[in-house]
Design a protein around this motif. Structure first.
Motif, mmCIF file in Angstrom:
data_model
loop_
_atom_site.group_PDB
_atom_site.id
_atom_site.type_symbol
_atom_site.label_atom_id
_atom_site.label_comp_id
_atom_site.label_asym_id
_atom_site.label_seq_id
_atom_site.Cartn_x
_atom_site.Cartn_y
_atom_site.Cartn_z
ATOM 1 N N LYS A 1 0.814 -1.209 0.000
ATOM 2 C CA LYS A 1 0.000 0.000 0.000
ATOM 3 C C LYS A 1 0.854 1.269 0.000
ATOM 4 C CE LYS A 1 -4.147 1.502 2.416
ATOM 5 N NZ LYS A 1 -4.913 1.240 3.645
ATOM 6 N N CYS A 2 1.851 1.328 0.911
ATOM 7 C CA CYS A 2 2.634 2.556 1.018
ATOM 8 C C CYS A 2 4.095 2.361 0.621
ATOM 9 C CB CYS A 2 2.551 3.129 2.430
ATOM 10 S SG CYS A 2 3.463 2.136 3.629
ATOM 11 N N GLY A 3 4.530 1.092 0.412
ATOM 12 C CA GLY A 3 5.882 0.857 -0.070
ATOM 13 C C GLY A 3 6.969 0.821 0.989
ATOM 14 N N GLY B 1 4.498 2.963 7.755
ATOM 15 C CA GLY B 1 3.929 3.975 6.871
ATOM 16 C C GLY B 1 2.411 4.048 6.921
ATOM 17 N N CYS B 2 1.766 2.932 7.082
ATOM 18 C CA CYS B 2 0.305 2.927 7.085
ATOM 19 C C CYS B 2 -0.194 1.713 7.855
ATOM 20 C CB CYS B 2 -0.230 2.899 5.651
ATOM 21 S SG CYS B 2 0.009 1.300 4.852
ATOM 22 N N GLU B 3 -1.491 1.600 8.027
ATOM 23 C CA GLU B 3 -1.949 0.474 8.838
ATOM 24 C C GLU B 3 -1.833 -0.875 8.139
ATOM 25 O OE1 GLU B 3 -6.470 0.486 8.813
ATOM 26 O OE2 GLU B 3 -5.965 2.128 10.194
ATOM 27 N N ASN B 4 -1.749 -0.855 6.848
ATOM 28 C CA ASN B 4 -1.541 -2.103 6.114
ATOM 29 C C ASN B 4 -0.189 -2.737 6.467
ATOM 30 O OD1 ASN B 4 -2.437 -4.023 4.075
ATOM 31 N ND2 ASN B 4 -0.799 -3.196 2.811
ATOM 32 N N CYS B 5 0.803 -1.875 6.814
ATOM 33 C CA CYS B 5 2.135 -2.352 7.197
ATOM 34 C C CYS B 5 2.059 -3.368 8.339
ATOM 35 C CB CYS B 5 3.021 -1.196 7.645
ATOM 36 S SG CYS B 5 3.388 0.001 6.364
ATOM 37 N N TYR B 6 1.201 -3.096 9.306
ATOM 38 C CA TYR B 6 1.096 -3.991 10.462
ATOM 39 C C TYR B 6 0.706 -5.393 10.005
ATOM 40 C CZ TYR B 6 1.236 -0.022 13.670
ATOM 41 O OH TYR B 6 1.596 1.081 14.362
HETATM 42 ZN ZN LIG Z 1 2.134 0.488 4.557
#
Ligand SMILES: [Zn+2]
Length: 103
Positions: free
Chosen positions: A6-8, A21-26
């Motif tokens: 999502k955010c790389g 970077g974003c919640e997808n990272c978790y």
């Molecule tokens: Zn992310």
């Protein structure tokens, strides 16, 4: 290298800065996060004995540890917004602790 789709943000970036970077990272790094968190918990346990700190200092250190533990469980349980709010508090406490020479 593993990256958040999502955010790389890469795992290496995250590991260096402890910032996602974003919640997808978790979700993406969950498998990598768990052993790191376990290691962090081990460390805080071992550095528990700080000699000759005043009551306020002790309180700050205690609060700091509680916040870290809260953030860890928030991350593991997927409460991302809470984790990033705790991050902010932890940063402020880190600043206060280093100002007092406790970190
Ligand atoms: Zn992310």
């Amino acid at each position: 290298m593993k990256r958040c789709d999502k955010c790389g943000t890469s795992w290496e970036q995250f590991y260096k800065t402890s910032m996602l970077g974003c919640e997808n990272c978790y979700r993406v790094f969950r498998a990598e996060l768990e052993p790191v968190i376990r290691k962090m918990q081990g460390k805080t346990r071992h550095t528990g004995k700080v000699p000759k700190v005043g009551d306020l200092d002790r309180e700050l250190l205690c609060e700091y540890k509680n916040l870290l533990a809260d953030k860890e469980s928030a991350m593991l349980e997927g409460r991302f917004e809470e984790a990033s709010e705790l991050d902010e508090e932890i940063r402020q406490l880190q600043y206060e602790l280093s100002r007092r020479g406790l970190r």
